[in-house]
Design an enzyme around this catalytic site. Structure first.
Site, PDB file in Angstrom:
ATOM      1  N   ASP A  71       0.821  -1.221   0.000  1.00  0.00           N
ATOM      2  CA  ASP A  71       0.000   0.000   0.000  1.00  0.00           C
ATOM      3  C   ASP A  71       0.852   1.267   0.000  1.00  0.00           C
ATOM      4  O   ASP A  71       0.703   2.130  -0.858  1.00  0.00           O
ATOM      5  CB  ASP A  71      -0.905   0.049   1.241  1.00  0.00           C
ATOM      6  CG  ASP A  71      -2.033  -0.979   1.184  1.00  0.00           C
ATOM      7  OD1 ASP A  71      -2.334  -1.472   0.083  1.00  0.00           O
ATOM      8  OD2 ASP A  71      -2.594  -1.293   2.249  1.00  0.00           O
ATOM      9  N   ARG A  86      -0.230   3.637  17.534  1.00  0.00           N
ATOM     10  CA  ARG A  86      -0.614   4.720  16.613  1.00  0.00           C
ATOM     11  C   ARG A  86      -0.291   6.128  17.123  1.00  0.00           C
ATOM     12  O   ARG A  86       0.160   6.967  16.341  1.00  0.00           O
ATOM     13  CB  ARG A  86      -2.098   4.608  16.241  1.00  0.00           C
ATOM     14  CG  ARG A  86      -2.486   3.291  15.567  1.00  0.00           C
ATOM     15  CD  ARG A  86      -1.560   2.916  14.449  1.00  0.00           C
ATOM     16  NE  ARG A  86      -2.038   1.769  13.682  1.00  0.00           N
ATOM     17  CZ  ARG A  86      -1.298   1.105  12.814  1.00  0.00           C
ATOM     18  NH1 ARG A  86      -0.041   1.456  12.598  1.00  0.00           N
ATOM     19  NH2 ARG A  86      -1.789   0.078  12.161  1.00  0.00           N
ATOM     20  N   ASP A  94      -7.747   2.554  12.532  1.00  0.00           N
ATOM     21  CA  ASP A  94      -6.440   3.214  12.470  1.00  0.00           C
ATOM     22  C   ASP A  94      -6.494   4.586  11.813  1.00  0.00           C
ATOM     23  O   ASP A  94      -5.786   5.506  12.207  1.00  0.00           O
ATOM     24  CB  ASP A  94      -5.429   2.300  11.779  1.00  0.00           C
ATOM     25  CG  ASP A  94      -5.028   1.134  12.669  1.00  0.00           C
ATOM     26  OD1 ASP A  94      -4.970   1.349  13.901  1.00  0.00           O
ATOM     27  OD2 ASP A  94      -4.797   0.032  12.162  1.00  0.00           O
ATOM     28  N   SER A 153      -4.569  -9.537   6.494  1.00  0.00           N
ATOM     29  CA  SER A 153      -3.993  -8.226   6.745  1.00  0.00           C
ATOM     30  C   SER A 153      -3.435  -8.273   8.162  1.00  0.00           C
ATOM     31  O   SER A 153      -4.146  -8.604   9.108  1.00  0.00           O
ATOM     32  CB  SER A 153      -5.081  -7.154   6.630  1.00  0.00           C
ATOM     33  OG  SER A 153      -4.636  -5.977   7.254  1.00  0.00           O
TER      34      SER A 153
HETATM   35  N1  ARG Z   1      -8.741  -4.219  15.234  1.00  0.00           N
HETATM   36  C1  ARG Z   1      -7.482  -3.843  15.765  1.00  0.00           C
HETATM   37  C2  ARG Z   1      -7.495  -2.397  16.161  1.00  0.00           C
HETATM   38  O1  ARG Z   1      -8.300  -1.664  15.669  1.00  0.00           O
HETATM   39  C3  ARG Z   1      -6.338  -4.193  14.878  1.00  0.00           C
HETATM   40  C4  ARG Z   1      -6.284  -3.575  13.514  1.00  0.00           C
HETATM   41  C5  ARG Z   1      -5.111  -4.138  12.827  1.00  0.00           C
HETATM   42  N2  ARG Z   1      -4.883  -3.728  11.490  1.00  0.00           N
HETATM   43  C6  ARG Z   1      -4.543  -4.631  10.539  1.00  0.00           C
HETATM   44  N3  ARG Z   1      -4.180  -4.169   9.390  1.00  0.00           N
HETATM   45  N4  ARG Z   1      -4.614  -5.901  10.716  1.00  0.00           N
HETATM   46  O2  ARG Z   1      -6.700  -1.974  16.956  1.00  0.00           O
END
Ligand code: ARG
Length: 411
Positions: free
Chosen positions: A24, A105, A134, A185
């Site tokens: 990406d 993050r 995110d 992912s």
């Molecule tokens: N659901 C989790 C969160 O919002 C993890 C997100 C992870 N992202 C990924 N690309 N797998 O914190």
């Protein structure tokens, strides 16, 4: 820092891109140049994700057209300023998810804003999609630090499949890292790994073996348990098996030991902030062990009123981390409260790791509120509890109810 002046075009604005080196964000470098006519500064941070070859990531970003690429090792800050506050808060979103992706993050957002200021950049870009949490954490985190910075999320504007991105890369000469095609992912750092998409989307189906990459299957874990000792000071772990170590080393070591015993696998249907329920799996061996141990040492060192009241605060803190409110007005006061509760949260917890389970089997503390003399029922231990005092206490404790019973005519 690595720079490539040949990629720069005079008069262009700058964008700082949160660059992971994956498909990406590699494609995004080119897409940003073409669609926003900007010079791209590609920034990566090391939060303990596996397989980070910083030099290679930086070199690839420059080959793909970035004017500057940098890779920062922020692991120490990540653990001390972000993960430890979570530990003190027994940080589990919806009682299950150790918030491993979420907690990284804000530090990424902070790093991006710092570089944007350094570079005088007008934009920050990230590779998040429009369906996840995110994007919220980045956008809200950046806006809370500098609302004048404009945010670009290419994957939100240009909704396309993985195959389309690969085609775009081929057509535009974007070099992507040759990687086995994964149906999942993933997001990984030292506090844990998240996995979504592919077969996991069927909430009824057991996650396929390939979804798990950091832990041994519990049924294949050793037949003899591993016993560990974790020592805490002021609410955070400071030593493993009697050996003092820094946070990064301790978490890495514990990930290894607990993961080898099948500990840390989590399968959860969680509520995203954007209103979607999603089935995700996590592998967080160290987090699961440390939080269980922390709860055990708190149970021994904190009064019931503090434990009860703190539970509500913990829940609020976890929601704030999940919902991207790290830079909001409530986070620091909440952390100040939690820090104060941790003053005497110290001692050692002994745990048994065995085929996916992690059980507390012993605890001791220099500040223990557990008093054997008060607790004992044994003839061999001197009983320091004043049994007669119990009667007076219970008379007074029950007085409102016995008074009411009389008044209401109860016999
Ligand atoms: N659901 C989790 C969160 O919002 C993890 C997100 C992870 N992202 C990924 N690309 N797998 O914190």
């Amino acid at each position: 820092m690595a720079t490539s002046s040949s990629n720069s075009k005079p008069g262009r604005d700058k964008v700082v891109l949160a660059y992971s080196g994956g498909l990406d964000t590699s494609v995004d470098i080119r897409w940003l140049q073409d669609n926003y006519n900007v010079d791209v500064v590609a920034i990566s941070v090391d939060v303990g994700q596996p397989e980070t070859d910083g030099e290679e990531i930086v070199a690839r970003a420059l080959r793909n057209g970035a004017i500057r690429a940098d890779f920062f090792d922020v692991r120490k800050e990540f653990v001390e300023e972000y993960v430890w506050p979570l530990v003190k808060a027994n940080g589990l979103y919806q009682d299950v998810y150790p918030l491993s992706t979420a907690i990284a993050r804000p530090l990424m957002a902070k790093t991006l804003v710092k570089i944007a200021h350094e570079e005088g950049a007008k934009y920050i870009a990230h590779g998040c999609t429009g369906k996840g949490n995110d994007q919220v954490r980045f956008d809200a985190g950046i806006a809370a630090q500098d609302p004048s910075i404009k945010i670009i999320a290419p994957q939100r504007e240009w909704v396309c499949s993985r195959d389309e991105e690969i085609d775009y890369a081929a057509e535009n000469g974007v070099e992507i890292k040759a990687k086995k095609d994964s149906p999942y992912s993933r997001d990984e750092n030292l506090w844990g790994a998240s996995c979504e998409c592919g077969a996991i989307e069927n909430a009824w189906a057991e996650p396929p073996a390939g979804a798990w990459i950091h832990t041994v299957a519990p049924e294949e874990a050793p037949d003899t348990p591993t016993v560990i000792e974790l020592e805490f000071e002021k609410g955070v772990p400071v030593a493993l098996n009697g050996e003092k170590m820094d946070g990064v080393s301790l978490i890495n070591k514990l990930n290894e030991i607990a993961g080898a015993n099948g500990v840390g696998r989590i399968d959860h249907v969680e509520d995203r902030l954007v209103g979607i329920k999603s089935r995700e799996t996590y592998e967080c061996p160290a987090a699961v062990v440390i939080i269980a141990a922390h709860k055990a040492i708190e149970a021994m060192t904190l009064q019931r009123e503090v434990l009860d009241f703190k539970k509500d605060i913990e829940k609020k803190f976890c929601r704030m981390v999940y919902d991207g409110q790290w830079f909001g007005g409530l986070r620091e006061p909440i952390n100040a409260f939690i820090d104060k509760t941790q003053e005497f949260v110290a001692g050692t917890v002994r745990m048994k790791l065995y085929k996916g389970s992690c059980t507390v089997i012993g605890r001791k503390s220099p500040y223990s509120l557990y008093d054997t003399g008060l607790a004992t029922y044994s003839k061999d231990t001197e009983d320091t509890f004043d049994h007669k005092a119990a009667m007076g206490f219970i008379y007074v404790w029950g007085l409102p109810d016995s008074t009411a019973a009389k008044a209401h005519g109860k016999k």
